[in-house]
Motif scaffolding. Structure first.
Motif, PDB file in Angstrom:
ATOM      1  N   GLN A   1      25.105 -25.604 -12.216  1.00 15.50           N
ATOM      2  CA  GLN A   1      24.277 -25.473 -13.405  1.00 15.50           C
ATOM      3  C   GLN A   1      23.339 -24.055 -13.140  1.00 15.50           C
ATOM      4  OE1 GLN A   1      23.975 -27.209 -16.117  1.00 15.50           O
ATOM      5  NE2 GLN A   1      25.849 -28.272 -15.199  1.00 15.50           N
TER       6      GLN A   1
ATOM      7  N   ILE B   1      25.846 -21.436 -14.039  1.00 15.30           N
ATOM      8  CA  ILE B   1      26.021 -21.563 -15.302  1.00 15.30           C
ATOM      9  C   ILE B   1      24.950 -20.713 -15.928  1.00 15.30           C
ATOM     10  CG2 ILE B   1      26.049 -22.877 -17.629  1.00 15.30           C
ATOM     11  CD1 ILE B   1      27.866 -24.810 -15.764  1.00 15.30           C
ATOM     12  N   GLU B   2      23.581 -21.075 -15.770  1.00  8.20           N
ATOM     13  CA  GLU B   2      22.479 -20.554 -16.412  1.00  8.20           C
ATOM     14  C   GLU B   2      22.508 -18.756 -15.967  1.00  8.20           C
ATOM     15  OE1 GLU B   2      18.895 -20.104 -18.562  1.00  8.20           O
ATOM     16  OE2 GLU B   2      20.590 -21.891 -18.362  1.00  8.20           O
ATOM     17  N   SER B   3      22.760 -18.568 -14.866  1.00  6.72           N
ATOM     18  CA  SER B   3      22.944 -17.204 -14.692  1.00  6.72           C
ATOM     19  C   SER B   3      23.685 -16.300 -15.597  1.00  6.72           C
ATOM     20  CB  SER B   3      23.251 -16.972 -13.011  1.00  6.72           C
ATOM     21  OG  SER B   3      23.495 -15.436 -12.846  1.00  6.72           O
ATOM     22  N   PHE B   4      25.032 -17.040 -15.679  1.00  6.82           N
ATOM     23  CA  PHE B   4      26.168 -16.341 -16.703  1.00  6.82           C
ATOM     24  C   PHE B   4      25.638 -16.552 -18.083  1.00  6.82           C
ATOM     25  CE2 PHE B   4      29.306 -17.084 -19.811  1.00  6.82           C
ATOM     26  CZ  PHE B   4      30.235 -15.954 -19.350  1.00  6.82           C
ATOM     27  N   ARG B   5      24.831 -17.461 -18.561  1.00  3.98           N
ATOM     28  CA  ARG B   5      24.604 -17.480 -19.862  1.00  3.98           C
ATOM     29  C   ARG B   5      23.533 -16.243 -20.075  1.00  3.98           C
ATOM     30  NH1 ARG B   5      20.158 -18.590 -22.631  1.00  3.98           N
ATOM     31  NH2 ARG B   5      18.959 -19.126 -20.688  1.00  3.98           N
ATOM     32  N   LYS B   6      22.601 -16.036 -19.171  1.00  2.00           N
ATOM     33  CA  LYS B   6      21.495 -14.954 -19.265  1.00  2.00           C
ATOM     34  C   LYS B   6      22.247 -13.488 -19.353  1.00  2.00           C
ATOM     35  CE  LYS B   6      17.600 -17.352 -17.045  1.00  2.00           C
ATOM     36  NZ  LYS B   6      16.651 -17.257 -15.768  1.00  2.00           N
TER      37      LYS B   6
ATOM     38  N   SER C   1      25.362 -13.087 -20.203  1.00  2.00           N
ATOM     39  CA  SER C   1      26.250 -13.134 -21.356  1.00  2.00           C
ATOM     40  C   SER C   1      25.404 -12.659 -22.561  1.00  2.00           C
ATOM     41  CB  SER C   1      26.812 -14.513 -21.799  1.00  2.00           C
ATOM     42  OG  SER C   1      28.121 -14.743 -22.928  1.00  2.00           O
ATOM     43  N   GLU C   2      23.971 -13.386 -22.690  1.00  2.00           N
ATOM     44  CA  GLU C   2      23.244 -13.119 -23.899  1.00  2.00           C
ATOM     45  C   GLU C   2      22.837 -11.474 -23.565  1.00  2.00           C
ATOM     46  OE1 GLU C   2      19.823 -15.758 -23.294  1.00  2.00           O
ATOM     47  OE2 GLU C   2      20.847 -17.437 -24.018  1.00  2.00           O
TER      48      GLU C   2
END
Length: 589
Positions: free
Chosen positions: A217, A220-225, A227-228
Motif C-alpha cells: 500500500q 502504491i501510494e508512492s507511485f500514485r504521488k 503519477s500525479e
C-alpha cells in the motif's frame, strides 16, 4: 529552430530522401492552388451564363487529374520524409544502446535505469517526430503558404492580400511565446516521466521485498504521488499546447472578416468579380493549414529540442575506460602481478585498496578472504578494468592490462559476480550466453562441472526450461551454479568466482571445487569467499583488512601464523561440528 541545425548531420546523411521529399511537397503545394482558381472561373461562367458542357467537362477532368496527382505525391512524400525520420530514431537508439554497453559502473551509479529507458523511448519518439512531422510542417507551411499568398497577390488582388495578412504579426509573437513556455514545461514533464519510469522498474524488480515487508500500500501510494506529478506537469504542457489552435483560429477569423469586408467593397467598386472573391476566400481557407502547421511546428520543435538536448547530454558522457592506441588484440595468458599503491573510487576520498602486491603464477589458484567491505570484489574489478584510476599497475602475462583491448582482456577472464544475473531465456541459452554456438554436449559438460546438471534434468523441460526474468523461478544456489556453468563453458584462461559458492551447501561446494581442480589444470582460478573451506586448497591466500593485505600465504602457513585467518577457520570448523552434532542428536532422538 536550433534543433534543425543540431540534426543537420542527419539531414545531410539522408539528403537524397529529404531533397526529393521537399521537391514533392513543392509540387503538391503548387497543385493545391489549382482547385480554388477553377472554382472562381466556374462561378464567373455561371454568373455570366457562358458555361457549356465542354467547359464543365474540361474543368472537371482537370480537378480529377489534380486529385490523382495529389494522392500519389502525398503517399510518396510520406514514405520519403517519415521513413527517414524512422531511420533517425533507429540510428539514435542503436547509438544509445552501444553507448550504454561501453559505460563504466560509475555511470550506472549516477544514472537511473528508468531514466535511461525514458531517453530510449519517449525522447527518441519526440526527436523522430521533429525529423518527420517537423520537417513536413516547416516545408509545407512555407511552400503552401508561399504559393497561396503569391497566387492571391498576383492573380487576384495584392491590396486585399496585404489587408488580410495584417493580423499575422500578432500570431507570430504569440506562437513564439508559447514555444518558449512549451520547451520549459516539456523538459520538466520528460524528467517527471523518467522518475516515474524508474519507480516502476525499481518496484517491479523488488516486488518480492515489497511483499515480504507488507509495503504494497505504501508503494502504491508512492507511485500514485509520482503519477500525479507526471500528470500535473503534462497538464501544464497541455495548457500551453491548447493555446496554439484557439490563437490561430482567432487570427484566421479576423483575416476572413477583413477579406470579406474589404473584398465585398472591391466587388461593388468593380475591382474584383464574384468569382475572384470566392477564389480569394477559398485560398484564405487554404492558409488555415499553414497557419495551424506553423503553430504546431513550434510545438513539435520545442519538444524535439528538449528531448534532443537530453539524449545528446547522455551521449556526450565520456567513457572512463579508454583503450590505448595500437592496443594488443591477442587474449593475454601467463602470470598475474598486482602492484598497487592505492585505489579510490570516483568522487570518494578514502582509498578502498592500499599496498596490494602479490604474484599469482599461471595455473595457480588464488583465494581472497576478509570481512565484508574489506575490498575483495574491488580487487577483482580492477583486473577486468571496470575501473582504471589507481596508482600502480596490474600485469597479465608480459604486459600491463591497460595495453590490451578490452575485448582481448575480458575474453581471457570468466567472471562470476556476487549478484549473478540470469536472462529471461532457457537454461541452455543462459549457460551458452557468451558462446551461443556451443554444442549440447559442451553445455551439459559445463553444467556437470558446476554440479547443476542433475537439477536441470529435474526441471519441467530440462535445458529448455524458461527460467523467468532474472532467474526468478530458481533458487539462489541454482542461479549461482548456472552462472558458474556459463563461465566454465568459455574455458577461460582465468576463472573468477566472486563469493559465487555462498548459496550452496558444503558438500556441493566440495564437488564443484574438486571438478574445477581436475578440469582446469594449467588454468588460473581466483576465488573470494567468506567460507574458508572454499579456498583452503588454494596455492596462495590473501587476507584483506580495510583494503590492505593483512596476511598472505598457503592454508598451512596461515594456520601456523595465527591471526584472523586461523581464528576464523577454527570458528567455522567448530560451527560445522556443532551443526553435524545437532543433526546426529536429531537422528538419535
Amino acid at each position: 529552430m536550433t534543433v534543425f541545425r543540431d540534426l543537420f548531420w542527419f539531414f545531410r546523411q539522408e539528403k537524397k530522401a529529404y531533397i526529393t521529399g521537399i521537391i514533392v511537397l513543392l509540387i503538391v503545394a503548387f497543385f493545391e492552388t489549382i482547385p480554388p482558381k477553377v472554382i472562381g472561373i466556374m462561378i464567373d461562367h455561371i454568373k455570366e451564363g457562358t458555361i457549356t458542357k465542354a467547359i464543365l467537362i474540361r474543368w472537371m477532368v482537370t480537378l480529377l487529374v489534380v486529385a490523382i496527382v495529389l494522392y500519389v505525391l502525398r503517399y510518396w512524400w510520406r514514405i520519403l520524409i517519415f521513413g527517414s525520420a524512422v531511420k533517425l530514431s533507429r540510428q539514435l537508439r542503436n547509438e544509445l544502446y552501444a553507448h550504454f554497453t561501453k559505460m563504466s559502473p560509475s555511470f550506472y551509479q549516477r544514472k537511473r535505469i528508468g531514466d535511461l529507458m525514458a531517453h530510449a523511448t519517449n525522447d527518441l519518439q519526440a526527436i523522430q517526430q521533429t525529423a518527420g512531422s517537423g520537417i513536413l510542417t516547416l516545408v509545407d507551411s512555407l511552400m503552401l503558404g508561399g504559393f497561396v499568398l503569391a497566387t492571391m497577390a498576383f492573380t487576384i488582388s495584392w491590396k486585399l492580400t496585404i489587408i488580410s495578412l495584417l493580423p499575422m504579426p500578432v500570431m507570430a509573437i504569440a506562437t513564439s511565446r508559447y514555444g518558449t513556455l512549451l520547451h520549459q514545461r516539456f523538459l520538466k514533464a520528460q524528467e517527471a516521466f523518467s522518475s516515474l519510469n524508474d519507480k516502476v522498474q525499481e518496484s517491479i524488480s523488488g516486488i518480492r521485498v515489497i511483499k515480504a515487508f507488507g509495503y504494497e500500500q505504501d508503494d502504491i501510494e508512492s507511485f500514485r504521488k509520482q503519477s500525479e506529478d507526471v500528470v500535473s506537469k503534462n497538464v501544464a504542457v497541455a495548457r500551453v499546447d491548447a493555446l496554439f489552435d484557439p490563437t490561430i483560429s482567432l487570427i484566421v477569423g479576423i483575416s476572413f472578416f477583413l477579406a470579406v469586408t474589404f473584398g465585398a467593397k472591391m466587388v461593388i467598386a468593380g475591382e474584383l468579380t464574384i468569382g475572384d472573391l470566392v477564389s480569394f476566400t477559398t485560398y484564405l481557407g487554404l492558409l488555415i493549414w499553414p497557419m495551424l502547421a506553423f503553430g504546431w511546428l513550434f510545438n513539435i520543435v520545442e519538444r524535439g529540442r528538449a528531448s534532443y538536448d537530453r539524449v545528446r547530454a547522455l551521449l556526450d558522457e565520456k567513457e572512463e575506460i579508454q583503450e590505448a592506441e595500437n592496443a594488443i588484440a591477442a587474449p593475454p595468458t601467463g602470470d598475474i602481478v598486482y602492484d598497487i599503491q592505492q585505489f579510490t573510487y570516483p568522487n570518494e576520498e578514502k582509498p578502498v585498496l592500499r599496498n596490494i602486491r602479490f604474484h599469482l603464477r599461471r595455473g595457480q589458484t588464488l583465494g581472497i578472504v576478509g570481512k565484508t567491505g574489506a575490498g575483495k570484489t574491488t580487487l577483482l574489478k580492477l583486473l577486468i578494468r571496470e575501473f582504471d584510476q589507481y596508482d600502480g599497475e596490474i600485469r597479465f602475462g608480459d604486459h600491463e592490462i591497460s595495453e590490451y583491448t578490452l575485448h582481448a582482456l575480458r575474453s581471457s577472464i570468466g567472471y562470476v559476480p556476487q549478484d549473478h544475473f540470469l536472462f529471461s531465456a532457457t537454461v541452455r541459452e543462459n549457460i551458452a550466453f557468451a558462446c551461443p554456438e556451443a554444442s549440447e554436449e559442451d553445455v551439459i559438460k559445463a553444467a556437470k562441472l558446476a554440479n547443476i546438471h542433475e537439477d536441470i534434468e529435474q526441471f519441467a523441460d530440462g535445458y529448455e526450461t524458461i527460467v523467468g526474468e532474472r532467474g526468478v523461478s530458481l533458487s539462489g544456489g541454482q542461479k549461482q551454479r548456472i552462472s558458474i556453468a556459463r563461465a566454465l563453458l568459455l574455458n577461460p584462461e582465468v576463472l573468477i568466482l566472486d563469493d559465487s559458492l555462498s548459496a550452496v551447501d558444503a558438500k556441493t561446494e566440495e564437488r564443484i571445487l574438486t571438478a574445477l581442480k581436475e578440469n582446469r589444470a594449467g588454468k588460473t582460478t581466483i576465488i573470494t569467499a567468506h567460507r574458508l573451506s572454499a579456498i583452503q586448497h588454494a596455492d596462495l591466500i590473501l587476507v584483506l583488512e580495510e583494503g590492505c593485505i593483512a596476511q598472505m600465504g598457503t592454508h598451512e602457513e596461515l594456520m601456523r601464523e595465527g591471526g584472523w585467518y586461523r581464528n576464523m577457520y577454527e570458528r567455522q570448523q567448530l560451527e560445522s561440528l556443532v551443526e553435524q552434532g545437532g543433526q546426529v542428536w536429531k537422528i538419535n532422538r
